[in-house]
Design a protein around this motif. Structure first.
Motif, PDB file in Angstrom:
ATOM      1  N   LEU A 167       0.862  -1.174  -0.143  1.00 53.49           N
ATOM      2  CA  LEU A 167       0.127  -0.108   0.046  1.00 53.49           C
ATOM      3  C   LEU A 167       1.021   1.269   0.045  1.00 53.49           C
ATOM      4  CD1 LEU A 167      -2.599  -1.015   2.726  1.00 53.49           C
ATOM      5  CD2 LEU A 167      -2.745  -1.601   0.221  1.00 53.49           C
ATOM      6  N   SER A 226       2.786  -1.683   4.188  1.00 50.73           N
ATOM      7  CA  SER A 226       2.259  -0.292   4.272  1.00 50.73           C
ATOM      8  C   SER A 226       3.505   0.789   4.073  1.00 50.73           C
ATOM      9  CB  SER A 226       1.607   0.207   5.395  1.00 50.73           C
ATOM     10  OG  SER A 226       1.217   1.347   5.655  1.00 50.73           O
ATOM     11  N   THR A 258      -3.540   3.122   5.155  1.00 48.55           N
ATOM     12  CA  THR A 258      -3.489   1.898   5.806  1.00 48.55           C
ATOM     13  C   THR A 258      -4.467   1.741   6.786  1.00 48.55           C
ATOM     14  OG1 THR A 258      -1.158   1.737   5.306  1.00 48.55           O
ATOM     15  CG2 THR A 258      -1.983   0.376   6.831  1.00 48.55           C
TER      16      THR A 258
END
Length: 382
Positions: A6, A89, A95
């Motif tokens: 992410l 992340s 997140t």
């Protein structure tokens, strides 16, 4: 090892150190045996330019609620389509809204800076800073392991957010050395950029924000000009301080000695490093890792930097002469003048290149990142 990554944005679309590191991770970790699927805020072109490896969950210009809704949908879809044992992340903002969708999967955080603290240093509003802090704190409580870029940020993560030191691992970013051609003569690089051939040129690659120290650097140039009237500082980057910095340049009558270049493309940036006599990093606060430091060195161009956070961690093992006494304008001026006059010894082009090759190439860094991912999956020590 399959991972869902992410990010914040996709580097070719959105400049910045965080996006650069994310982009390079997506490029180089697969060679170390880490399968990557990425999600970022961006345009539909992200999927095309990444060969389908990275998808945009929402446009960067969308409202926060739209971006949060988009990342929740995208994460849910990705986890339904394929089993990703590890989620990684790179940005707490994207997140936080998916924490409830990750189940018991281990979560690794690439911590590239204290978001709330950076906002406060740059003059952000109190409510905005509080919101960022709460969001970060919530996300970080869920993390299994953390990767930071420097000892300075390891200490900040421990002190400011209460993360145990044993869960924080220092792994600096790598540099894509193939981007730079250290054999390109400086004169050729200057010709391609339209820069003057007969003047000593300093390069500062910075976002135009308060903690970057550009006001001090411009003030220092007023002093440097007295001894070196032909010295020219090129500042590459954009940001909120652009108008303020231009006004400062004009007030100090430095229009012949300082130029704001605005955004510089990745290709031209490689040329700019080669064209400069040396680079300057004048940061005054919160420098998690000066990626521009190792980029300049990879191009064979020495760097002078302030003794702030990660900068001395990179430069002092290489050469003490590359670190200013402080970030104050008078110390920047002193160091720059000494470098221009030869009183401060700068490393050779080859020494700069060798230093990066030994410590900051991606094959070396990728294996260290993978070891942290593995520890998150197995629960073993790194």
């Amino acid at each position: 090892m399959k991972t869902l990554q992410l990010g914040m944005g996709w580097f070719p679309e959105q400049a910045g150190g965080l996006n650069r590191v994310y982009y390079d991770c997506m490029q180089y970790l697969p060679a170390a045996g880490v399968q990557m699927r990425g999600l970022v805020a961006g345009s539909p072109a992200v999927a095309q330019t990444s060969g389908g490896q990275v998808q945009a969950f929402a446009p960067r210009e969308a409202s926060l609620l739209q971006r949060w809704r988009g990342v929740r949908q995208a994460v849910g879809k990705a986890l339904a389509e394929e089993n990703y044992p590890l989620v990684v992340s790179h940005f707490a903002l994207y997140t936080f809204p998916v924490l409830d969708r990750l189940g018991r999967r281990p979560l690794v955080m690439h911590f590239q800076g204290p978001w709330a603290l950076e906002g406060r240093v740059e003059g952000g509003k109190t409510l905005s800073t509080w919101f960022k802090r709460q969001l970060e704190q919530t996300a970080y409580r869920r993390m299994t392991q953390f990767i930071v870029l420097s000892e300075a940020f390891r200490n900040i993560l421990n002190r400011e957010y209460g993360v145990p030191l044993e869960r924080i691992h220092v792994v600096p970013p790598g540099v894509a050395v193939e981007r730079f051609d250290p054999t390109l003569p400086r004169s050729v690089a200057r010709t391609q950029l339209g820069w003057p051939q007969d003047r000593p040129i300093l390069l500062a690659v910075r976002r135009l924000a308060k903690r970057m120290g550009l006001e001090n650097l411009i003030a220092a140039m007023a002093q440097v000009r007295r001894e070196h009237p032909d010295a020219l500082l090129m500042i590459a980057g954009k940001g909120a301080l652009g108008t303020t910095l231009q006004a400062q340049i004009e007030e100090l009558n430095l229009t012949e000695n300082v130029r704001l270049l605005g955004f510089v493309s990745d290709q031209d940036l490689a040329l700019a490093y080669r064209a400069a006599n040396f680079s300057v990093v004048p940061t005054v606060a919160l420098e998690g890792f000066g990626l521009i430091v190792i980029e300049s060195l990879a191009a064979g161009t020495p760097v002078l930097g302030t003794p702030v956070d990660s900068i001395p961690e990179i430069l002092r093992p290489f050469s003490e002469d590359l670190v200013f006494e402080s970030s104050a304008a008078e110390h920047l001026a002193q160091g720059i003048s000494e470098a221009l006059s030869g009183l401060r010894q700068l490393p050779s082009e080859q020494a700069c290149i060798d230093y990066v090759q030994q410590h900051y190439t991606w094959p070396v860094i990728a294996s260290r990142v993978k070891s942290v991912y593995q520890a998150a999956l197995t629960g073993d020590a790194v």
